[in-house]
Scaffold this active site. Structure first.
Site, PDB file in Angstrom:
ATOM      1  CG  ASP A 347      -1.644   1.250   1.464  1.00 45.25           C
ATOM      2  OD1 ASP A 347      -2.294   1.712   0.509  1.00 45.25           O
ATOM      3  OD2 ASP A 347      -1.573   1.810   2.572  1.00 45.25           O
ATOM      4  CG  ASP A 547      -4.353  -1.077   3.290  1.00 39.75           C
ATOM      5  OD1 ASP A 547      -4.729  -0.889   2.131  1.00 39.75           O
ATOM      6  OD2 ASP A 547      -3.577  -0.312   3.897  1.00 39.75           O
TER       7      ASP A 547
END
Length: 646
Positions: A347, A547
């Site tokens: 990420d 996430d």
């Protein structure tokens, strides 16, 4: 080992499952040395009797001394074998040792029987010392479990259990005390030791308004803290739970050895039985006593202690070694999986970057000054909690008079419009400029980075560039991953294409995708998994709530634990407590070193035992060599396993 309460499911230390403290208490070093020392003295005395009274085969003195020595060091093995026999668990190392030594006693080889148990006990003692050493890093985590909290009440401070404190309560932490619960500092300034949580030895400063985590140690000043989480939801409680349950998740290698020994031991027992019975029946001149002795040698050599003890110890050492570096691995199965990683996906915000937005540049147009552009943006953004809005207010650095702000309106996907002192202020992206018909140069629509455009009364005033700083070790982490054999390093982000491109170039990732929603990240990861097929594992590293789905879908999910969300940490298989991307290659290095050492032990054990089994059946090796082969291999394997801690 530790026993848990049927009512509470916890031991006397308040720990559910396997308790490392109870294990340490059960392994009493002075007591073990006393048993081994006493047995050794009796063993030497017994050999003297055996030699002096050689003509009297069944000397009472010899039996009294050697059998006493035998039970001093072997009673636990014999008792465990009998107990397991009652419960139907026959073929294990205790059974092999008991049969071999009782058989030796039966054919009047008492010194050999005592030697087997004595050396086995000595080897077990060395193994336990090694296990204790491996436990130290995990025990360090358990030692930071807070014992009490100073709850602030109307009558003063009351010392209570951390479990009794509620969200919203106020607690006081004095210098030198452990911080018992997660919270926010409302009074005081101090230096805190975060080593138990992050593996970092350098204390950091903490003051009013900053978050503080359970498990940290208050070093200097007194703190007043408003509790934000219950103890069971606190950082240290989650970490303890991860560590205490890590051993339950076995690696494929451990499962293989467990299955192997289940079949290996009965084969050895029946093989020894055939060695004892068949040759005397079919070979002329062969005696039962001679071949029974060879069968006993086979049993002693074949004991799988080296495998049964050293392999779990190797994985435990790997998990403990990683935890000392601030990397929490939730089980040896994930430690094993890290050795096969070929694709790593990051990420962006909070993972490769710090997630802290700062005003980097102010560009003015149409006669506006930088101060005016920043003031207009701050007045428009004052009611927003967005990180970008907060960075603008921080850069402005002055108090905004909210009474002059009227008709505040958020335009979804565009920005903000507000009336300030009779002016219509608009702040947002380039889409806002086009939709509101604000004239501007085409070049301002292609500026790299996160850009906030500002207009006053439909007149373009300029733009502010907001940057999210790349973490210092991000590029080094990507480089290290490639050095370790990772074939592809990618980045998935919800940020704009321009921002993603700039970050990707800085850190050196191979590919990136921008403008992704959480479900888009899952789809992107699924496609990557499909592309690589079964060729290696795929890791996703993230930190936010958004996430969690993609962390769960990856072969190995990694969460940034320092600033990461609870959802990401709970879902992840590996938690990096320092928020440093460079910890991921360190975790892979620990995993590879652990696996190498585990397989060294497996191959060494099989090679040595194979040679001595052949020598024993051929009548070349005696039971003394068998003892040294078994205990020696076990001790070498254990000592080798402890190398993973360094």
């Amino acid at each position: 080992m530790s026993e848990t309460s049927e009512q509470t499911g916890t031991c006397e230390h308040g720990i559910s499952g396997y308790c490392y403290k109870c294990a340490e208490e059960e392994f009493n070093i002075p007591r073990e040395i006393a048993f081994i020392g006493s047995a050794l003295i009796l063993f030497i005395l017994g050999i003297v009797f055996n030699k002096a009274l050689h003509d009297t085969s069944y000397s009472l003195a010899e039996y009294a001394v050697l059998l006493t020595a035998y039970f001093l060091v072997g009673w636990r093995v014999v008792w465990t074998a009998l107990r397991n026999l009652i419960h139907g668990k026959i073929f294990d190392e205790n059974f092999l040792m008991t049969v071999a030594t009782v058989g030796a006693i039966a054919i009047h080889q008492l010194p050999e029987a005592v030697a087997v148990m004595l050396f086995y006990k000595t080897g077990e003692f060395v193994q336990e010392l090694s296990v204790s050493r491996s436990r130290r890093s995990v025990r360090t985590l358990l030692d930071v479990r807070p014992d009490y909290a100073n709850l602030k009440t109307q009558s003063g401070l009351e010392k209570v259990s951390p479990n009794a404190v509620k969200v919203g309560d106020t607690i006081v932490v004095k210098p030198g005390e452990k911080i018992p619960l997660d919270g926010e500092i409302i009074e005081g300034q101090t230096m805190v030791d975060t080593s138990a949580l992050t593996g970092e030895s350098v204390p950091r400063s903490a003051g009013v308004g900053e978050p503080i985590l359970a498990g940290m140690i208050n070093k200097t000043g007194s703190l007043t803290i408003k509790v934000t989480k219950l103890f069971t939801e606190s950082s240290i409680a989650r970490i303890l739970d991860l560590v205490e349950n890590a051993a339950a998740k076995k690696a494929p290698t451990e499962k293989f050895i467990t299955t192997f020994t289940r079949f290996y031991t009965p084969v050895v027992v029946f093989g020894a039985l055939l060695v004892a019975v068949v040759p005397p029946l079919f070979i002329q001149g062969a005696t039962f006593s001679e071949w029974i002795y060879r069968a006993l040698i086979l049993l002693v050599i074949s004991c799988p202690c080296a495998l049964v003890i050293s392999i779990p110890l190797g994985y435990f050492g790997g998990i403990g070694g990683a935890s000392r570096k601030g990397i929490l691995i939730k089980g040896s199965t994930y430690l094993d999986a890290l050795t096969a990683v070929k694709t790593v996906v990051f990420d962006k915000t909070g993972t490769l970057t710090k997630g802290v937005f700062k005003v980097n540049q102010i560009v003015t147009h149409n006669g506006f000054s930088q101060e005016e552009v920043l003031r207009l943006a701050a007045e428009a953004e004052v009611q927003s909690n967005h990180p970008i809005a907060q960075s603008i207010l921080e850069a402005y650095g002055k108090k905004v008079d909210t009474s002059v702000i009227k008709d505040y309106q958020e335009i979804p996907g565009n920005g903000i419009r507000a009336q300030v002192n009779g002016q219509t202020i608009m702040v947002g992206n380039d889409r806002l400029l086009h939709n509101q018909g604000i004239q501007h140069d085409e070049g301002v629509c292609c500026v790299e980075g996160t850009v906030v455009h500002v207009a006053s009364n439909s007149k373009y005033a300029g733009y502010i560039i907001i940057s999210d700083e790349v973490k210092e070790d991000a590029a080094a982490a990507v480089s290290s991953l490639k050095r370790l054999g990772v074939k592809q390093v990618a980045m998935l982000t919800g940020d704009s294409q321009e921002v993603a491109a700039a970050i990707a170039k800085k850190v050196g990732v191979d590919t990136y995708q921008a403008g992704l929603l959480p479900e888009d990240k899952v789809k992107a990861l699924e496609k990557m998994k499909s592309d690589i097929g079964g060729r290696g594992k795929i890791v996703f590293v993230g930190d936010g709530v958004n996430d969690a789905p993609v962390i769960a879908r990856a072969d190995i999910g990694v969460a940034m634990g320092g600033l990461g969300s609870d959802a990401a940490i709970e879902t992840a298989d590996v938690v990096i407590m320092t928020d440093a991307p460079s910890k991921l290659p360190q975790a892979i290095e620990v995993a590879k070193r652990t696996r190498t050492i585990v397989w060294q032990n497996i191959l060494m054990a099989f090679a040595v035992k194979g040679v001595f089994i052949a020598l024993g059946v051929a009548g070349v090796a005696t039971i003394w060599e068998a003892v040294f082969a078994d205990v020696g291999v076990a001790m070498l394997a254990v000592l080798n396993a402890t190398r993973v801690m360094r």
